[in-house]
Design a protein around this motif. Structure first.
Motif, PDB file in Angstrom:
ATOM      1  N   ALA A 108       0.850  -0.667   0.072  1.00 27.88           N
ATOM      2  CA  ALA A 108      -0.385   0.106  -0.203  1.00 27.88           C
ATOM      3  C   ALA A 108       0.759   1.258  -0.280  1.00 27.88           C
ATOM      4  CB  ALA A 108      -0.896   0.018   0.858  1.00 27.88           C
ATOM      5  N   ALA A 111       2.185   1.850  -3.586  1.00 26.83           N
ATOM      6  CA  ALA A 111       1.071   1.860  -3.914  1.00 26.83           C
ATOM      7  C   ALA A 111       0.727   3.940  -3.795  1.00 26.83           C
ATOM      8  CB  ALA A 111      -0.226   1.829  -4.176  1.00 26.83           C
ATOM      9  N   ALA A 112       0.942   4.064  -2.989  1.00 25.50           N
ATOM     10  CA  ALA A 112       0.755   5.741  -2.305  1.00 25.50           C
ATOM     11  C   ALA A 112       2.178   6.419  -2.882  1.00 25.50           C
ATOM     12  CB  ALA A 112       0.992   6.084  -1.041  1.00 25.50           C
ATOM     13  N   GLU A 116      -0.023   7.549 -10.149  1.00 24.73           N
ATOM     14  CA  GLU A 116      -0.864   6.983 -10.487  1.00 24.73           C
ATOM     15  C   GLU A 116      -0.907   5.778 -11.214  1.00 24.73           C
ATOM     16  OE1 GLU A 116      -6.042   6.610 -10.664  1.00 24.73           O
ATOM     17  OE2 GLU A 116      -4.764   8.081 -10.509  1.00 24.73           O
ATOM     18  N   ARG A 119       1.445   2.769 -10.244  1.00 24.36           N
ATOM     19  CA  ARG A 119       0.909   2.084  -8.897  1.00 24.36           C
ATOM     20  C   ARG A 119       0.802   0.656  -9.753  1.00 24.36           C
ATOM     21  NH1 ARG A 119      -4.778   3.562  -7.185  1.00 24.36           N
ATOM     22  NH2 ARG A 119      -3.971   5.161  -7.411  1.00 24.36           N
ATOM     23  N   GLN A 305      -3.481  -6.982  -6.333  1.00 25.24           N
ATOM     24  CA  GLN A 305      -4.173  -5.913  -5.140  1.00 25.24           C
ATOM     25  C   GLN A 305      -4.165  -4.366  -5.767  1.00 25.24           C
ATOM     26  OE1 GLN A 305      -0.039  -5.879  -3.523  1.00 25.24           O
ATOM     27  NE2 GLN A 305       0.479  -8.490  -3.280  1.00 25.24           N
ATOM     28  N   HIS A 306      -3.799  -4.431  -7.122  1.00 27.26           N
ATOM     29  CA  HIS A 306      -4.006  -3.485  -8.218  1.00 27.26           C
ATOM     30  C   HIS A 306      -5.335  -3.047  -7.939  1.00 27.26           C
ATOM     31  CE1 HIS A 306      -4.842  -0.188 -11.521  1.00 27.26           C
ATOM     32  NE2 HIS A 306      -3.709  -0.210 -10.966  1.00 27.26           N
ATOM     33  N   ILE A 309      -7.001  -2.016  -4.381  1.00 30.06           N
ATOM     34  CA  ILE A 309      -7.024  -0.607  -4.400  1.00 30.06           C
ATOM     35  C   ILE A 309      -7.507   0.279  -4.996  1.00 30.06           C
ATOM     36  CG2 ILE A 309      -5.343   1.123  -4.362  1.00 30.06           C
ATOM     37  CD1 ILE A 309      -2.895  -0.590  -3.835  1.00 30.06           C
ATOM     38  N   PRO A 313     -10.479   2.488  -2.610  1.00 30.21           N
ATOM     39  CA  PRO A 313      -9.058   3.642  -2.070  1.00 30.21           C
ATOM     40  C   PRO A 313      -8.726   3.758  -0.661  1.00 30.21           C
ATOM     41  CG  PRO A 313     -10.451   4.786  -3.620  1.00 30.21           C
ATOM     42  CD  PRO A 313     -10.467   3.381  -3.537  1.00 30.21           C
ATOM     43  N   ALA A 316      -6.873   0.981   1.889  1.00 32.21           N
ATOM     44  CA  ALA A 316      -6.077  -0.088   0.589  1.00 32.21           C
ATOM     45  C   ALA A 316      -4.957  -0.697   1.616  1.00 32.21           C
ATOM     46  CB  ALA A 316      -4.838   1.118   0.006  1.00 32.21           C
ATOM     47  N   SER A 317      -4.683  -0.264   2.570  1.00 34.51           N
ATOM     48  CA  SER A 317      -3.957  -1.274   3.762  1.00 34.51           C
ATOM     49  C   SER A 317      -4.958  -2.922   3.785  1.00 34.51           C
ATOM     50  CB  SER A 317      -3.362  -0.640   4.410  1.00 34.51           C
ATOM     51  OG  SER A 317      -2.456   0.346   4.531  1.00 34.51           O
ATOM     52  N   ILE A 320      -5.923  -5.070   1.031  1.00 34.82           N
ATOM     53  CA  ILE A 320      -4.699  -5.825   0.726  1.00 34.82           C
ATOM     54  C   ILE A 320      -4.115  -6.754   1.709  1.00 34.82           C
ATOM     55  CG2 ILE A 320      -1.726  -5.167   0.329  1.00 34.82           C
ATOM     56  CD1 ILE A 320      -2.332  -3.547  -1.164  1.00 34.82           C
TER      57      ILE A 320
END
Length: 374
Positions: A108, A111-112, A116, A119, A305-306, A309, A313, A316-317, A320
């Protein structure tokens, strides 16, 4: 640094299977009892991942990652020092607690930090640590356990965790915690039909993948003739192929979307499993089958995972972590399902795996249909 952390976690999760004889002899237990160390780690990870994600949900991400690596390192040091079987079992739970905190938050966080449109590629770089663990960490740890002692392997894993922690502390930019939320809000993604369907896709498909992964020595037995060296070569090739598949899948998921990548990977995987009873009759055929297995299996994780998220969103954590739990739950179930199929014929194992992967593909397409309706 995040990839180094997942490399440590992946090595810890998989390497115990390679030093079971040494553990069995040292702790004076059977091989089957020593094998329960793998089961305990997997179950503890599956249960604790969403719990730890909830408990640390309001912490800054770097603090969570550092705490996770500290718990992970302490757990492995405790394993290395544990005097008896019961104590070793308990320390595997502690190590799993740290691992379950780290891996989902690492994905996560990557990704952050990424734009975008990159990601999935960022997630794939973090997941690269897990695939590299299967190709390098596990063979190195197994060799160390054979030459020295299995406790030396645990010290190696602890050292990797400490090194990753130092790197995270020094190099990772600050990543703020998600907005404060109560337990009901954190659990709200489970009311999203698409999220639930994606999570079920992970469980169902990875039961099939882990049936083959767990019983690969039986499936390729005709090709290796029982040679541990030839089996090690196949496992190394699988890990290398998985590393390539992981990186390629991340780039393709950014370009053409995760759903198409998952569908293609699962379709090829199911076909590969279906013909394994014949393709693994020779070593050359087994090489092809195992390479395709590595490529396709690790091409599913990052796009999954994508998708999660994108579907949730704000959580996300948490989602996942649930996906990671689903993978470890699948690993536990695969051992039981494979054991039930094995008495019929070794050929039954890849066929059972193919059925589960096809069911996973159907669930994946259903998840897309649910998303379209929403």
């Amino acid at each position: 640094m995040l990839a180094l952390g997942t490399f440590a976690v992946g090595t810890d999760a998989f390497v115990v299977a390679g030093v079971l004889p040494e553990i069995s002899a040292d702790l004076q237990v059977s091989i089957a009892e020593a094998g329960q160390l793998v089961t305990v780690f997997a179950i503890a990870y599956a249960v604790l991942a969403p719990v730890m994600a909830t408990l640390t949900g309001n912490w800054p991400r770097r603090r969570v990652l550092l705490a996770a690596l500290a718990v992970f390192a302490v757990g492995n040091i405790a394993t290395a020092l544990a005097p008896a079987y019961g104590a070793v079992l308990a320390t595997r739970v502690l190590a799993a607690a740290g691992a379950s905190m780290f891996t989902p938050i690492a994905g996560a966080t990557a990704a952050a930090l990424a734009p975008e449109d990159q990601r999935a590629r960022a997630i794939s770089l973090v997941t690269l640590g897990l695939t590299a663990a299967t190709a390098l960490g596990v063979p190195i740890g197994t060799l160390l356990g054979t030459v020295a002692t299995w406790r030396g392997t645990m010290w190696l894993v602890a050292a990797l965790g400490v090194a990753a922690g130092i790197g995270v502390a020094l190099l990772l930019p600050p990543v703020p915690a998600p907005p404060a939320a109560g337990l009901r809000e954190r659990l709200s993604p489970l009311g999203n039909g698409k999220v639930v369907a994606i999570l079920l896709t992970t469980v169902v498909a990875f039961i099939g993948i882990f049936v083959v992964n767990t019983y690969v020595s039986v499936i390729v037995g005709a090709a290796t003739g029982g040679s541990g060296m030839l089996l090690a070569v196949l496992l190394f090739l699988s890990g290398c192929a998985g590393t390539v598949g992981n990186l390629v899948a991340g780039g393709w998921a950014d370009r053409i979307g995760p759903r198409r990548v998952i569908a293609a990977a699962m379709a090829v995987s199911a076909l590969n499993f279906a013909v394994m009873p014949w393709s693994t009759a020779t070593f050359a055929g087994a090489v092809i089958a195992i390479v395709v297995f590595g490529l396709t299996s690790w091409s599913i994780t990052v796009p999954q995972q994508h998708r999660l998220i994108a579907a949730a969103p704000a959580a996300a954590s948490f989602v996942i972590s649930l996906n990671a739990s689903g993978g470890y739950l699948a690993a536990s179930l695969a051992g039981v399902i494979g054991a039930a199929a094995l008495p019929f014929s070794p050929a039954a194992l890849p066929w059972v795996a193919a059925v589960f992967v096809v069911a996973g593909l159907a669930m994946s397409e259903y998840a897309n249909a649910v998303g379209a309706r929403r």
